[in-house]
Design an enzyme around this catalytic site. Structure first.
Site, PDB file in Angstrom:
ATOM      1  N   ILE A  91       0.828  -1.205   0.000  1.00  0.00           N
ATOM      2  CA  ILE A  91       0.000   0.000   0.000  1.00  0.00           C
ATOM      3  C   ILE A  91       0.860   1.252   0.000  1.00  0.00           C
ATOM      4  CG2 ILE A  91      -0.253   0.212   2.512  1.00  0.00           C
ATOM      5  CD1 ILE A  91      -2.882   0.867  -0.296  1.00  0.00           C
ATOM      6  N   ASP A 167      -6.914  -2.170   5.809  1.00  0.00           N
ATOM      7  CA  ASP A 167      -6.914  -2.853   7.101  1.00  0.00           C
ATOM      8  C   ASP A 167      -5.591  -3.555   7.325  1.00  0.00           C
ATOM      9  OD1 ASP A 167      -7.191  -6.075   6.598  1.00  0.00           O
ATOM     10  OD2 ASP A 167      -8.088  -4.902   4.976  1.00  0.00           O
ATOM     11  N   GLY A 309      -5.446  -7.177   1.320  1.00  0.00           N
ATOM     12  CA  GLY A 309      -5.925  -6.152   2.240  1.00  0.00           C
ATOM     13  C   GLY A 309      -5.086  -4.893   2.123  1.00  0.00           C
ATOM     14  N   GLU A 310      -4.972  -4.141   3.197  1.00  0.00           N
ATOM     15  CA  GLU A 310      -4.207  -2.899   3.271  1.00  0.00           C
ATOM     16  C   GLU A 310      -4.835  -1.761   2.474  1.00  0.00           C
ATOM     17  OE1 GLU A 310      -0.150  -3.478   2.006  1.00  0.00           O
ATOM     18  OE2 GLU A 310       0.181  -5.193   3.328  1.00  0.00           O
ATOM     19  N   GLY A 311      -5.888  -2.029   1.692  1.00  0.00           N
ATOM     20  CA  GLY A 311      -6.392  -1.050   0.736  1.00  0.00           C
ATOM     21  C   GLY A 311      -5.779  -1.215  -0.638  1.00  0.00           C
TER      22      GLY A 311
END
Length: 346
Positions: A91, A167, A309-311
């Site tokens: 990210i 997240d 995840g992480e965006g």
């Protein structure tokens, strides 16, 4: 609580009319056409402006990790937060390449993150074990929602016109799956997947843990906040608050993967008017994500097999949104180009 506005239907109609006049067969740019019109409605403009994206990654730990539901140890959560701010995570790279503001928020990491250049908003050091107890108290849910709302306000104050929540929390696909099962009515087997990569035995255990968590609260009538308390987690609740505040301030919300979609479902349960502000970026490889998106009435733009995840999936879609706007704004109409439009039948 701020009232969430409705999308501007007159701007939507004007954008749709413009699309019919651009120098191309109607519908030939597929989802980019409908995406440009959706953004027009959300911005209240026939021709939407280019987006200024902001990514906020919320981090929290989960007591349910004690049940062995993750392939990674809980200590990875704090280590990855450090990696975010040092620029080495996916990210971090995607935020740079997309010129997006990136903020990392500690909503409930078990480890101390003192000294890191992040937003220190720890509600508590990890949630409870949802297999055996509530994840959070009602007061802690409200605090976590407020952490997310505050983050949305900061992003918007900095000039953001598109919000992405990421997240970080080892074990967080387990509470997310429990929330999705409860909020959609889908079975445990159809929703619970391998997360960070558990083996077959680990998957069977994870499904049993989610089933036990759901059974623990099966007889209870729970609203959105109470569901977050019983089955959620700190970063999940913070993301829900982030979405609710973003929508209240009239800023589009680009969903990421499984965890962010669980938070979106929880936000919808709290305030249904949030839903039109969601855009689904991609379909995660995680079992059940497609069903969760369908429950929100959303169609993802991409399916690239992401499950990080992480965006990250949402960040990867930013160029598509910018291109949809640029095409809508920059293409000539038939009249401007002197090109004959579609012939009407005799």
């Amino acid at each position: 609580m701020s009232r969430i506005p409705l999308p501007d239907l007159s701007a939507l109609a004007a954008a749709q009319a413009r699309q019919q006049q651009l120098t191309k067969p109607a519908g030939s740019l597929g989802q980019l056409e409908s995406l440009a019109c959706q953004l027009a409605a959300l911005q209240g403009r026939e021709v939407p402006l280019p987006l200024s994206p902001a990514i906020t990654v919320f981090a929290g730990d989960h007591g349910v990790c004690a049940e062995g539901v993750s392939a990674y140890p809980q200590a990875v959560t704090g280590a990855m937060v450090a990696n975010f701010v040092h620029g080495g995570a996916a990210i971090s790279v995607l935020a740079r390449v997309n010129q997006a503001r990136l903020e990392v928020v500690d909503a409930g990491v078990a480890a101390s993150l003192d000294g890191l250049p992040i937003v220190h908003a720890k509600v508590r050091a990890g949630s409870g074990n949802i297999r055996r107890q509530a994840a959070l108290s009602a007061a802690e849910v409200q605090q976590a929602l407020d952490v997310g709302r505050d983050a949305a306000r900061r992003a918007i104050a900095s000039g953001a016109t598109l919000l992405i929540a990421g997240d970080m929390g080892i074990g967080n696909t387990t509470p997310s799956a429990a929330l999705i099962c409860r909020l959609t009515g889908h079975s445990v087997d159809s929703i619970v997947g391998r997360g960070t990569g558990v083996d077959d035995a680990g998957l069977a255990l994870k499904r049993q843990v989610v089933a036990d968590a759901l059974a623990r609260v099966a007889a209870a009538k729970l609203d959105g906040r109470a569901l977050l308390a019983e089955l959620g987690g700190l970063e999940i609740a913070a993301i829900a608050g982030f979405y609710l505040e973003g929508a209240a301030q009239g800023v589009p919300l680009l969903l990421d993967g499984f965890i962010s979609t669980a938070a979106a479902l929880a936000a919808q349960e709290i305030e249904p008017a949030v839903t039109p502000w969601f855009i689904a970026s991609h379909c995660s490889q995680e079992t059940g994500h497609q069903l969760a998106l369908a429950a929100l009435g959303l169609t993802p733009l991409l399916d690239l097999g992401f499950r990080l995840g992480e965006g990250s999936g949402a960040a990867a879609v930013i160029p598509l949104l910018q291109q949809a706007i640029a095409l809508h704004a920059g293409m000539a109409t038939f009249a401007e180009a002197g090109v004959a439009g579609k012939s009407e039948p005799a």
